[in-house]
Design an enzyme around this catalytic site. Structure first.
Site, PDB file in Angstrom:
ATOM      1  CG  ASP A 131      -1.897  -1.140   1.248  1.00 15.12           C
ATOM      2  OD1 ASP A 131      -2.189  -1.691   0.169  1.00 15.12           O
ATOM      3  OD2 ASP A 131      -2.350  -1.506   2.344  1.00 15.12           O
ATOM      4  NE  ARG A 249     -18.220  -5.711 -21.122  1.00 16.34           N
ATOM      5  CZ  ARG A 249     -19.260  -5.191 -21.776  1.00 16.34           C
ATOM      6  NH1 ARG A 249     -19.778  -4.033 -21.393  1.00 16.34           N
ATOM      7  NH2 ARG A 249     -19.782  -5.837 -22.813  1.00 16.34           N
TER       8      ARG A 249
HETATM    9  O1  F6P Z   1      -2.652  -4.050   3.118  1.00 11.21           O
HETATM   10  C1  F6P Z   1      -2.460  -4.829   1.980  1.00 11.21           C
HETATM   11  C2  F6P Z   1      -3.773  -5.180   1.355  1.00 11.21           C
HETATM   12  O2  F6P Z   1      -3.508  -5.927   0.183  1.00 11.21           O
HETATM   13  C3  F6P Z   1      -4.686  -4.004   1.047  1.00 11.21           C
HETATM   14  O3  F6P Z   1      -4.320  -3.320  -0.118  1.00 11.21           O
HETATM   15  C4  F6P Z   1      -6.024  -4.689   0.966  1.00 11.21           C
HETATM   16  O4  F6P Z   1      -7.057  -3.794   1.265  1.00 11.21           O
HETATM   17  C5  F6P Z   1      -5.921  -5.765   2.010  1.00 11.21           C
HETATM   18  O5  F6P Z   1      -4.547  -5.995   2.220  1.00 11.21           O
HETATM   19  C6  F6P Z   1      -6.591  -7.073   1.661  1.00 11.21           C
HETATM   20  O6  F6P Z   1      -6.455  -7.917   2.751  1.00 11.21           O
HETATM   21  P1  F6P Z   1      -6.774  -9.464   2.755  1.00 11.21           P
HETATM   22  O7  F6P Z   1      -5.645 -10.168   2.071  1.00 11.21           O
HETATM   23  O8  F6P Z   1      -6.841  -9.804   4.207  1.00 11.21           O
HETATM   24  O9  F6P Z   1      -8.044  -9.657   2.016  1.00 11.21           O
END
Ligand code: F6P
Length: 325
Positions: A131, A249
């Site tokens: 992130d 889309r």
């Molecule tokens: O923090 C990393 C991340 O990939 C975010 O971008 C995303 O919102 C979240 O983790 C998704 O988490 P999980 O793998 O628990 O669904």
């Protein structure tokens, strides 16, 4: 300050490409400086459960190029409780681990901060998240690889978008930060990015449509930051209802963004901060995140790294606006 002989390493939260390079760097720097190392599996959950194994340089051979994390990871609910942290402390004492290196994102470093303060225990954090939302470091481990993954997908989607003269909304991860969306949009030559940081009360869809984007272009790519309420599906539905003349889309990239072999940038960042973690402990530092800023290794107090919001440079938002006409 108690002498440190043994360093424990764990990865926590969402995995990120380059975490293995960071595990390798911490392990090898630690051993090079006379420490012993223990790998803690499955994040804080594994720490609480005592899933700990001695690490030698061989444990980290041939992993710099691999995605995921050899230590596995978890989003631990137990570590959020005082009882869970007490058990974690008991395990660390039992295992003879004198300091902890935590590789993870905001939630993981928040856990490390709370634990470090509660038990006066040396913790060092490494920024491991796609992130890029940790303050005080130019980039986080995994961010560059994910940007490149998004780019590969966007380039492919452009082919079909062009052929069909469609508008595509591509939804990318980022939790509540728009770095992945904004920067991948610039790199992909997208027509717009919709990010939380640019949410100043204006309607980003209307603004984008009123720019008359289809006057000069046959197809359109809009990269949208994930959001529980207004992600790519929300905008596509609105285009269907409010601008029915357009063919629209959606492509939600999802967890493929978290996999893959880390880029050179992420491997180098992970190597520098992994080395920096051991340097920090040698210098008697604790409760800091190791980052890289302007090509220098920096030590950022946990409170800043997790407490301050990392801003998106407003000029970068203008760059996309001007280049997408
Ligand atoms: O923090 C990393 C991340 O990939 C975010 O971008 C995303 O919102 C979240 O983790 C998704 O988490 P999980 O793998 O628990 O669904």
């Amino acid at each position: 300050m108690a002498r440190i002989n043994c360093i424990g390493i764990l990865t926590s939260g969402g995995d990120a490409p380059g975490m293995n390079a960071a595990i390798r760097a911490v392990t090898r720097s630690a051993i090079a400086n006379g420490f012993t190392v223990k790998g803690i599996y499955r994040g804080y959950d594994g720490l609480i459960a005592g899933d700990v194994r001695p690490f030698t340089t061989e444990n980290v051979s041939n992993i710099i190029q691999t995605g995921g994390t050899i230590l596995r990871t978890a989003r631990s609910k137990a570590f959020c409780t005082p009882e869970g942290r007490e058990q974690a402390y008991t395990v660390l004492k039992r295992e003879g681990i004198d300091a902890l290196v935590v590789i993870g994102g905001n939630g993981s470093l928040t856990g490390a901060k709370v634990f470090a303060e509660e038990y006066d225990y040396p913790c060092i954090g490494l920024p491991g998240t796609i992130d890029n939302d940790l303050y005080g470091t130019d980039s986080t481990i995994g961010y560059d690889t994910t940007l490149n993954t998004i780019l590969q997908c966007a380039d492919k989607i452009r082919d079909t978008a062009n052929s069909h003269e469609r508008i595509f909304f591509i939804e990318v991860m980022g939790r509540d930060a728009g770095f992945l969306a904004q920067y991948s949009a610039i790199a992909a030559g997208a027509e717009a990015a919709i990010i939380p940081e640019d949410n100043t009360g204006k309607d980003q869809l209307i603004e984008f449509m009123e720019r008359g984007i289809r006057k000069s272009k046959k197809s359109c790519i809009v990269i949208v930051s994930e959001s529980p309420t207004c992600g790519a599906l929300y905008y596509a539905k609105r285009v269907n209802e409010e601008y029915p003349e357009f063919d629209v889309r959606v492509s939600i990239l999802g967890h493929l963004q978290r996999g893959g072999s880390p880029t050179a940038h992420d491997r180098i960042l992970a190597s520098l901060v992994g080395y920096g973690a051991v340097q920090a402990l040698l210098q008697g530092q604790r409760n800091v995140m190791v980052g890289v800023r302007n090509n220098e290794i920096v030590y950022v107090p946990f409170i800043e790294a997790i407490g301050k919001r990392k801003p998106i440079n407003k000029e970068v938002i203008k760059v996309l606006g001007q280049l997408s006409i």
